[in-house]
Scaffold this motif. Sequence first.
Motif, PDB file in Angstrom:
ATOM      1  N   THR A   1      23.248 -14.949 -28.555  1.00 26.05           N
ATOM      2  CA  THR A   1      22.860 -13.568 -28.833  1.00 26.05           C
ATOM      3  C   THR A   1      23.613 -13.180 -30.097  1.00 26.05           C
ATOM      4  OG1 THR A   1      22.535 -13.051 -26.505  1.00 26.05           O
ATOM      5  CG2 THR A   1      22.998 -11.196 -27.962  1.00 26.05           C
TER       6      THR A   1
ATOM      7  N   MET B   1      31.245 -16.924 -20.330  1.00 23.15           N
ATOM      8  CA  MET B   1      30.847 -16.278 -21.595  1.00 23.15           C
ATOM      9  C   MET B   1      31.719 -16.816 -22.721  1.00 23.15           C
ATOM     10  SD  MET B   1      31.094 -12.316 -22.866  1.00 23.15           S
ATOM     11  CE  MET B   1      29.586 -11.666 -22.218  1.00 23.15           C
TER      12      MET B   1
ATOM     13  N   GLY C   1      23.507  -2.583 -19.425  1.00 26.23           N
ATOM     14  CA  GLY C   1      23.070  -3.431 -18.309  1.00 26.23           C
ATOM     15  C   GLY C   1      23.811  -4.762 -18.263  1.00 26.23           C
TER      16      GLY C   1
ATOM     17  N   THR D   1      26.228 -16.972 -23.029  1.00 25.71           N
ATOM     18  CA  THR D   1      26.646 -17.050 -21.626  1.00 25.71           C
ATOM     19  C   THR D   1      25.956 -18.259 -20.998  1.00 25.71           C
ATOM     20  OG1 THR D   1      24.872 -15.767 -20.624  1.00 25.71           O
ATOM     21  CG2 THR D   1      26.726 -14.512 -21.520  1.00 25.71           C
TER      22      THR D   1
ATOM     23  N   SER E   1      27.113  -7.237 -17.651  1.00 30.99           N
ATOM     24  CA  SER E   1      28.241  -7.158 -16.730  1.00 30.99           C
ATOM     25  C   SER E   1      29.573  -7.535 -17.388  1.00 30.99           C
ATOM     26  CB  SER E   1      27.980  -8.060 -15.523  1.00 30.99           C
ATOM     27  OG  SER E   1      27.629  -9.338 -15.991  1.00 30.99           O
ATOM     28  N   ARG E   2      29.515  -8.047 -18.626  1.00 29.48           N
ATOM     29  CA  ARG E   2      30.758  -8.359 -19.365  1.00 29.48           C
ATOM     30  C   ARG E   2      30.559  -7.900 -20.801  1.00 29.48           C
ATOM     31  NH1 ARG E   2      29.827 -14.341 -17.531  1.00 29.48           N
ATOM     32  NH2 ARG E   2      27.817 -13.404 -17.957  1.00 29.48           N
ATOM     33  N   ILE E   3      31.548  -7.222 -21.346  1.00 33.79           N
ATOM     34  CA  ILE E   3      31.420  -6.838 -22.762  1.00 33.79           C
ATOM     35  C   ILE E   3      32.704  -7.182 -23.521  1.00 33.79           C
ATOM     36  CG2 ILE E   3      29.628  -5.058 -22.486  1.00 33.79           C
ATOM     37  CD1 ILE E   3      31.712  -2.926 -22.521  1.00 33.79           C
ATOM     38  N   PRO E   4      32.548  -7.737 -24.720  1.00 29.15           N
ATOM     39  CA  PRO E   4      33.725  -8.049 -25.531  1.00 29.15           C
ATOM     40  C   PRO E   4      34.460  -6.774 -25.953  1.00 29.15           C
ATOM     41  CG  PRO E   4      31.799  -9.252 -26.311  1.00 29.15           C
ATOM     42  CD  PRO E   4      31.311  -8.226 -25.335  1.00 29.15           C
TER      43      PRO E   4
ATOM     44  N   ASP F   1      23.439  -7.802 -31.902  1.00 30.20           N
ATOM     45  CA  ASP F   1      22.905  -7.373 -30.597  1.00 30.20           C
ATOM     46  C   ASP F   1      23.982  -7.298 -29.519  1.00 30.20           C
ATOM     47  OD1 ASP F   1      20.471  -7.380 -31.774  1.00 30.20           O
ATOM     48  OD2 ASP F   1      19.757  -9.230 -30.852  1.00 30.20           O
TER      49      ASP F   1
ATOM     50  N   THR G   1      26.800  -5.861 -27.218  1.00 34.99           N
ATOM     51  CA  THR G   1      27.408  -4.608 -26.775  1.00 34.99           C
ATOM     52  C   THR G   1      28.893  -4.888 -26.612  1.00 34.99           C
ATOM     53  OG1 THR G   1      25.453  -3.997 -25.529  1.00 34.99           O
ATOM     54  CG2 THR G   1      27.486  -2.871 -24.929  1.00 34.99           C
TER      55      THR G   1
ATOM     56  N   GLU H   1      23.871 -18.269 -18.836  1.00 32.99           N
ATOM     57  CA  GLU H   1      22.438 -18.016 -18.667  1.00 32.99           C
ATOM     58  C   GLU H   1      21.649 -18.488 -19.895  1.00 32.99           C
ATOM     59  OE1 GLU H   1      20.880 -14.459 -16.802  1.00 32.99           O
ATOM     60  OE2 GLU H   1      19.361 -14.322 -18.366  1.00 32.99           O
ATOM     61  N   ASP H   2      22.229 -18.276 -21.092  1.00 29.50           N
ATOM     62  CA  ASP H   2      21.535 -18.731 -22.316  1.00 29.50           C
ATOM     63  C   ASP H   2      21.355 -20.246 -22.290  1.00 29.50           C
ATOM     64  OD1 ASP H   2      21.404 -16.163 -23.645  1.00 29.50           O
ATOM     65  OD2 ASP H   2      23.559 -16.330 -23.936  1.00 29.50           O
TER      66      ASP H   2
ATOM     67  N   HIS I   1      17.582  -6.446 -15.363  1.00 35.21           N
ATOM     68  CA  HIS I   1      17.331  -5.497 -16.448  1.00 35.21           C
ATOM     69  C   HIS I   1      16.424  -6.064 -17.531  1.00 35.21           C
ATOM     70  CE1 HIS I   1      21.146  -7.590 -17.336  1.00 35.21           C
ATOM     71  NE2 HIS I   1      20.639  -7.681 -18.541  1.00 35.21           N
TER      72      HIS I   1
HETATM   73  P1  ADP Z   1      24.426 -10.107 -17.927  1.00 38.74           P
HETATM   74  O1  ADP Z   1      23.727 -10.266 -16.612  1.00 38.74           O
HETATM   75  O2  ADP Z   1      25.757  -9.480 -17.814  1.00 38.74           O
HETATM   76  O3  ADP Z   1      23.578  -9.496 -19.003  1.00 38.74           O
HETATM   77  P2  ADP Z   1      23.996 -12.924 -18.469  1.00 38.74           P
HETATM   78  O4  ADP Z   1      25.014 -14.001 -18.515  1.00 38.74           O
HETATM   79  O5  ADP Z   1      22.998 -12.949 -17.357  1.00 38.74           O
HETATM   80  O6  ADP Z   1      24.806 -11.562 -18.447  1.00 38.74           O
HETATM   81  O7  ADP Z   1      23.254 -12.883 -19.878  1.00 38.74           O
HETATM   82  C1  ADP Z   1      21.955 -12.386 -20.056  1.00 38.74           C
HETATM   83  C2  ADP Z   1      21.676 -12.284 -21.540  1.00 38.74           C
HETATM   84  O8  ADP Z   1      22.423 -11.182 -22.075  1.00 38.74           O
HETATM   85  C3  ADP Z   1      22.108 -13.500 -22.345  1.00 38.74           C
HETATM   86  O9  ADP Z   1      21.152 -13.729 -23.371  1.00 38.74           O
HETATM   87  C4  ADP Z   1      23.438 -13.105 -22.968  1.00 38.74           C
HETATM   88  O10 ADP Z   1      23.687 -13.743 -24.226  1.00 38.74           O
HETATM   89  C5  ADP Z   1      23.248 -11.620 -23.146  1.00 38.74           C
HETATM   90  N1  ADP Z   1      24.500 -10.841 -23.023  1.00 38.74           N
HETATM   91  C6  ADP Z   1      25.443 -10.931 -22.040  1.00 38.74           C
HETATM   92  N2  ADP Z   1      26.428 -10.057 -22.267  1.00 38.74           N
HETATM   93  C7  ADP Z   1      26.126  -9.394 -23.412  1.00 38.74           C
HETATM   94  C8  ADP Z   1      26.755  -8.355 -24.187  1.00 38.74           C
HETATM   95  N3  ADP Z   1      27.921  -7.802 -23.839  1.00 38.74           N
HETATM   96  N4  ADP Z   1      26.111  -7.931 -25.321  1.00 38.74           N
HETATM   97  C9  ADP Z   1      24.916  -8.461 -25.687  1.00 38.74           C
HETATM   98  N5  ADP Z   1      24.295  -9.440 -25.023  1.00 38.74           N
HETATM   99  C10 ADP Z   1      24.876  -9.912 -23.898  1.00 38.74           C
END
Ligand code: ADP
Length: 286
Positions: A63, A155, A88, A170, A90-93, A67, A69, A172-173, A186
């Motif tokens: 990401t 992450m 939406g 993450t 669950s982890r933010i830098p 983009d 957050t 998930e990516d 979301h």
């Molecule tokens: P979450 O459920 O917290 O969004 P995921 O690991 O399921 O986290 O990631 C879903 C998507 O959101 C992935 O493409 C990931 O790169 C992106 N993502 C996760 N956290 C952030 C963030 N803080 N800011 C922007 N994109 C994010």
Amino acid sequence: MASDSDRGNLWSKITKFFSGKNADHVEQAIIEASQDGELEADEGSMLLSILRMDDLQVQEIMTPRTDITAVEETCTVAEAIEAIVESGHSRIPIYRENRDNIVGVLYAKDLLEEAIAPDNHQKPVSGIMRPAFFVPETKNVLELLNEFKSKKNHMAVILDEYGGTSGLVTIEDVLEEIVGDIEDEHDAPKEADIVALEGGQAFLSGRAYLEDINAELGTSLASEEVETIGGLLSHIAGCLPGPGDEFVLGELHFKVKEADNKHVHKVLVSNLPPRKSENHADAGSE
Ligand code: ADP
């Protein structure tokens, strides 16, 4: 989830196809097996995706920085809760002064504890952040997957060659590269990249890989320059094609149905070859 017998079945198919073949032929074997209907289309796509990951760098799946957050370390617990709810994620830098200087990661679950005590709402988030995990843009995606597994941290903040923030990845990516898009609570619902229709037609998303189209639809699309159908049509047109533009490639007829000024979104392909496994696929859930 796949049952043990499904897994055993897939494994025996894989060993059968790969026995006696060198690595260069594995990809071709997967495509042929999918075209013959001996591998299910989604099994073929997943195997091709895993092979592709050998050359995939994290910068190709991250990401991008724009983009992300993120919040500043001086931000309060209350402000961070707002940022998390709004995004939406669950982890933010957490950054110091600017986004090139990420100093930690805030987890929504850590915020919950603070959220139940109103006295804590004005505390800075720097007190509850966890260490960030940094990796260079050029890191291989499979290596990152192994590190995610061993560190139990899912992450990574991606750094460019100058140490600035390039993006984040993450787990998930990474998994999406193998199994396709995973829809979160979301995420807006996404359409599949390849949707076979009756009568030798299919809808393709512009980002559908040529290899996957070949494996699923029995075509022989190939290009030295590009990997996706959107890329191929743009390459042939010499510019980004617009809605209504049509292309003929061998027997195949392509019509762009949706596009904007950056991407081809949806293409209708007609005159597809009959599938050897058509009866088998029809009997499924399509
Ligand atoms: P979450 O459920 O917290 O969004 P995921 O690991 O399921 O986290 O990631 C879903 C998507 O959101 C992935 O493409 C990931 O790169 C992106 N993502 C996760 N956290 C952030 C963030 N803080 N800011 C922007 N994109 C994010």
